[in-house]
Design an enzyme around this catalytic site. Sequence first.
Site, mmCIF file in Angstrom:
data_model
loop_
_atom_site.group_PDB
_atom_site.id
_atom_site.type_symbol
_atom_site.label_atom_id
_atom_site.label_comp_id
_atom_site.label_asym_id
_atom_site.label_seq_id
_atom_site.Cartn_x
_atom_site.Cartn_y
_atom_site.Cartn_z
ATOM 1 C CE1 TYR A 39 -0.265 2.578 7.240
ATOM 2 C CE2 TYR A 39 1.548 3.108 8.836
ATOM 3 C CZ TYR A 39 0.999 3.136 7.012
ATOM 4 O OH TYR A 39 1.240 3.645 5.986
ATOM 5 C CG HIS A 97 -3.989 7.448 6.229
ATOM 6 N ND1 HIS A 97 -3.345 6.357 6.827
ATOM 7 C CD2 HIS A 97 -2.945 6.543 4.160
ATOM 8 C CE1 HIS A 97 -2.659 4.893 5.934
ATOM 9 N NE2 HIS A 97 -2.132 5.682 4.624
#
Length: 268
Positions: A39, A97
């Site tokens: 991110y 992730h």
Amino acid sequence: MHMPQLGLGTFRLQGQQAIDSVRNGLELGYRHIDTAQIYGNEEEVGTALAAAGVPRDEVFVTTKVWTAHLAGNLLVPSLKESLRKLRLERVDLALIHWPSPGAAVPVAESMQALLAAREQGLTGAIGISNFPIALMREAIDAVGAANIATNQVELHPYLQNRRLAAFAREAGIHLTAYMPLAYGKVMEEPAIQAIATRLGATAAQVTLAWLLGKGYAAIPSSTKRANLAGNLAARSLVLAPGDIAAIDALDSGGRIVSPDFAPAWDRG
């Protein structure tokens, strides 16, 4: 693991926007913050956490290890770098992730490295994200279901992942719903709007209440303080069986997130 069921997601939030969202969320009462290495906002999340003045043991912080760091010799150093950015000694939950693209790194190697990170005190719990059933089985074989705190997956009225949810429930693995509002699509859904109007709620609140009622955690994101406050209020909204059935009927397999490196998804 005591993860608050409703959290604050930070996907796509950058710079001051990320700081403001997390700061507002903490001020409003959120105690579960979700970020990820990819991110690019771990430092901003760390800034907001440090400035908030909320005792560390009252905030549940999740980050996710990116695919470039899944090898056994890379995962722990990458998590230490995340902790540096977050200004934390440890996170409460660290997730893989995405499965390694093309299975370049075996699931077992990554999971064992993640377990080692937990044993070193870098994270309180470990888990997975975007893992279909076949790869969940590999993760379970590697470290045992009891060591997998959650599987964070796309889950909303249009993509209910029922086969995956049933498998996770049988294995005793909790699910966390990301993209829970289908990137805003639920706000335009007539069936959900009708329920919201009748209950004096918002479509977002109805959708989140539906997810929470099924026992999932949910991590919606917003840049607007009013929306953050509204989402938090979903915790007190209880839906009638008929309302739940109406939302259940919206399932269409409508996946939003499926990059070219995604695993083979389960159908149904």
